[in-house]
Design a protein around this motif. Structure first.
Motif, PDB file in Angstrom:
ATOM      1  N   TYR A  80       0.847  -1.184   0.038  1.00  0.00           N
ATOM      2  CA  TYR A  80       0.028  -0.143  -0.021  1.00  0.00           C
ATOM      3  C   TYR A  80       0.847   1.429   0.138  1.00  0.00           C
ATOM      4  O   TYR A  80       0.639   2.291  -0.602  1.00  0.00           O
ATOM      5  CB  TYR A  80      -0.893   0.025   1.274  1.00  0.00           C
ATOM      6  N   ARG A  81       1.960   1.234   0.786  1.00  0.00           N
ATOM      7  CA  ARG A  81       2.677   2.479   0.839  1.00  0.00           C
ATOM      8  C   ARG A  81       3.644   2.632  -0.398  1.00  0.00           C
ATOM      9  O   ARG A  81       3.679   3.888  -0.930  1.00  0.00           O
ATOM     10  CB  ARG A  81       3.745   2.456   2.140  1.00  0.00           C
ATOM     11  N   VAL A  82       3.868   1.546  -1.113  1.00  0.00           N
ATOM     12  CA  VAL A  82       4.790   1.612  -2.383  1.00  0.00           C
ATOM     13  C   VAL A  82       3.528   2.181  -3.302  1.00  0.00           C
ATOM     14  O   VAL A  82       3.902   3.287  -4.088  1.00  0.00           O
ATOM     15  CB  VAL A  82       5.197   0.302  -2.728  1.00  0.00           C
ATOM     16  N   GLN A  83       2.343   1.482  -3.432  1.00  0.00           N
ATOM     17  CA  GLN A  83       1.333   1.972  -4.241  1.00  0.00           C
ATOM     18  C   GLN A  83       1.012   3.600  -4.163  1.00  0.00           C
ATOM     19  O   GLN A  83       0.866   4.394  -5.061  1.00  0.00           O
ATOM     20  CB  GLN A  83       0.049   1.177  -4.341  1.00  0.00           C
ATOM     21  N   LYS A  84       0.912   4.107  -3.021  1.00  0.00           N
ATOM     22  CA  LYS A  84       0.658   5.459  -2.606  1.00  0.00           C
ATOM     23  C   LYS A  84       1.617   6.278  -3.026  1.00  0.00           C
ATOM     24  O   LYS A  84       1.446   7.369  -3.619  1.00  0.00           O
ATOM     25  CB  LYS A  84       0.208   5.572  -1.162  1.00  0.00           C
ATOM     26  N   THR A  85       3.075   5.970  -2.850  1.00  0.00           N
ATOM     27  CA  THR A  85       4.122   6.686  -3.403  1.00  0.00           C
ATOM     28  C   THR A  85       4.217   6.694  -4.874  1.00  0.00           C
ATOM     29  O   THR A  85       4.375   7.930  -5.430  1.00  0.00           O
ATOM     30  CB  THR A  85       5.408   6.073  -3.009  1.00  0.00           C
ATOM     31  N   ILE A  86       3.696   5.859  -5.646  1.00  0.00           N
ATOM     32  CA  ILE A  86       3.747   5.877  -7.025  1.00  0.00           C
ATOM     33  C   ILE A  86       2.360   6.692  -7.506  1.00  0.00           C
ATOM     34  O   ILE A  86       2.896   7.597  -8.324  1.00  0.00           O
ATOM     35  CB  ILE A  86       3.456   4.599  -7.502  1.00  0.00           C
ATOM     36  N   ALA A  87       1.439   6.488  -6.806  1.00  0.00           N
ATOM     37  CA  ALA A  87       0.184   7.468  -7.299  1.00  0.00           C
ATOM     38  C   ALA A  87       0.483   8.728  -6.907  1.00  0.00           C
ATOM     39  O   ALA A  87       0.227   9.690  -7.934  1.00  0.00           O
ATOM     40  CB  ALA A  87      -0.823   6.938  -6.372  1.00  0.00           C
ATOM     41  N   VAL A  88       1.086   9.047  -5.853  1.00  0.00           N
ATOM     42  CA  VAL A  88       1.280  10.645  -5.549  1.00  0.00           C
ATOM     43  C   VAL A  88       2.457  11.142  -6.603  1.00  0.00           C
ATOM     44  O   VAL A  88       2.194  12.364  -7.078  1.00  0.00           O
ATOM     45  CB  VAL A  88       1.974  10.837  -4.144  1.00  0.00           C
ATOM     46  N   GLY A  89       3.573  10.456  -6.926  1.00  0.00           N
ATOM     47  CA  GLY A  89       4.622  10.717  -7.718  1.00  0.00           C
ATOM     48  C   GLY A  89       3.826  10.915  -9.364  1.00  0.00           C
ATOM     49  O   GLY A  89       4.075  11.832 -10.189  1.00  0.00           O
ATOM     50  N   ASN A  90       3.212  10.087  -9.524  1.00  0.00           N
ATOM     51  CA  ASN A  90       2.423  10.459 -11.068  1.00  0.00           C
ATOM     52  C   ASN A  90       1.280  11.301 -11.121  1.00  0.00           C
ATOM     53  O   ASN A  90       1.458  11.843 -12.020  1.00  0.00           O
ATOM     54  CB  ASN A  90       1.569   8.964 -11.361  1.00  0.00           C
ATOM     55  N   ALA A  91       0.644  11.568 -10.005  1.00  0.00           N
ATOM     56  CA  ALA A  91       0.035  12.834  -9.861  1.00  0.00           C
ATOM     57  C   ALA A  91       0.619  13.876 -10.227  1.00  0.00           C
ATOM     58  O   ALA A  91       0.002  14.845 -11.140  1.00  0.00           O
ATOM     59  CB  ALA A  91      -0.847  12.599  -8.646  1.00  0.00           C
ATOM     60  N   ALA A  92       1.613  14.073  -9.504  1.00  0.00           N
ATOM     61  CA  ALA A  92       2.624  15.438  -9.831  1.00  0.00           C
ATOM     62  C   ALA A  92       2.878  15.534 -11.065  1.00  0.00           C
ATOM     63  O   ALA A  92       2.903  16.646 -11.598  1.00  0.00           O
ATOM     64  CB  ALA A  92       3.839  15.426  -8.627  1.00  0.00           C
ATOM     65  N   LEU A  93       3.334  14.542 -11.568  1.00  0.00           N
ATOM     66  CA  LEU A  93       3.646  14.378 -13.010  1.00  0.00           C
ATOM     67  C   LEU A  93       2.455  14.876 -14.227  1.00  0.00           C
ATOM     68  O   LEU A  93       2.598  15.941 -14.723  1.00  0.00           O
ATOM     69  CB  LEU A  93       4.021  13.210 -13.603  1.00  0.00           C
ATOM     70  N   LEU A  94       1.244  14.623 -13.646  1.00  0.00           N
ATOM     71  CA  LEU A  94      -0.146  14.827 -14.285  1.00  0.00           C
ATOM     72  C   LEU A  94      -0.334  16.336 -14.251  1.00  0.00           C
ATOM     73  O   LEU A  94      -0.649  16.942 -15.059  1.00  0.00           O
ATOM     74  CB  LEU A  94      -1.015  13.802 -14.354  1.00  0.00           C
ATOM     75  N   ILE A  95      -0.272  16.730 -12.909  1.00  0.00           N
ATOM     76  CA  ILE A  95      -0.805  18.141 -12.726  1.00  0.00           C
ATOM     77  C   ILE A  95       0.357  18.943 -13.246  1.00  0.00           C
ATOM     78  O   ILE A  95      -0.066  20.073 -13.874  1.00  0.00           O
ATOM     79  CB  ILE A  95      -0.433  18.260 -11.192  1.00  0.00           C
ATOM     80  N   GLU A  96       1.613  18.850 -13.369  1.00  0.00           N
ATOM     81  CA  GLU A  96       2.723  19.670 -14.146  1.00  0.00           C
ATOM     82  C   GLU A  96       2.467  19.617 -15.446  1.00  0.00           C
ATOM     83  O   GLU A  96       2.592  20.800 -16.134  1.00  0.00           O
ATOM     84  CB  GLU A  96       4.099  19.216 -13.802  1.00  0.00           C
ATOM     85  N   ALA A  97       2.283  18.420 -16.315  1.00  0.00           N
ATOM     86  CA  ALA A  97       1.564  18.471 -17.451  1.00  0.00           C
ATOM     87  C   ALA A  97       0.431  19.198 -17.749  1.00  0.00           C
ATOM     88  O   ALA A  97       0.443  19.798 -18.978  1.00  0.00           O
ATOM     89  CB  ALA A  97       1.646  17.099 -18.007  1.00  0.00           C
TER      90      ALA A  97
END
Length: 169
Positions: A80-97
């Motif tokens: 769960y912690r790994v999945q959440k870290t991935i989601a937060v990182g990918n969300a930051a990429l999407l927001i920036e894009a």
């Protein structure tokens, strides 16, 4: 180890191992959370302790019965912690894009796929699991980005106008 000894060991802890596989599948593979483990493993642990005290199966079997629900919960929480870290990182990429898209075009994209290939190589997944692994994007007057943290509820929603996250549910 002889076959009869293996069969005896399997009959003593086989159900425990099957339960671990089912709970692990539900949490790790299915939705990338630890909700099922968090609800089942404490009860399972108490049952394993009581069963071991009443049946007195020997230290090895008792230890396995008690150890397996603990390990199952720890693996689910780590995933769960790994999945959440991935989601937060990918969300930051999407927001920036999305912000770059807005700066270049005057509005946010209608779909996340509009960001490909100029702003992103591909639209990333929120989590790597079978269910609720994709980001949801709503391009309305107030665009929102959403992903499921603890399905089926527990959604993180990013409001582009307010530039902040909010936990929904």
């Amino acid at each position: 180890m002889s076959f009869s000894r293996f069969r005896g060991c399997w009959s003593a802890i086989g159900g425990t191992l099957v339960c671990a596989l089912v709970v692990g599948f539900l949490d790790v593979v299915s939705d990338g959370s630890c909700l099922c483990s968090a609800m089942i493993c404490p009860i399972w642990l108490v049952v394993a302790v009581v069963r071991s005290v009443l049946q007195r199966p020997g230290w090895g079997v008792a230890g396995a019965r008690i150890f397996i629900p603990i390990v199952t919960l720890l693996l689910a929480v780590a995933n769960y912690r790994v999945q959440k870290t991935i989601a937060v990182g990918n969300a930051a990429l999407l927001i920036e894009a999305c912000e770059q898209y807005r700066a270049n075009n005057g509005s946010y994209p209608k779909h996340l796929k509009d960001l490909v290939p100029r702003y992103l190589r591909s639209v990333p997944r929120a989590k790597y699991c079978c269910l609720w692994g994709e980001f949801a994007y709503f391009a309305s007057n107030r665009p929102l980005l959403l992903w499921y943290d603890l399905p089926p509820f527990g959604r993180w929603v990013y409001n582009f106008e307010k530039r902040r996250w909010r936990y929904l549910d």
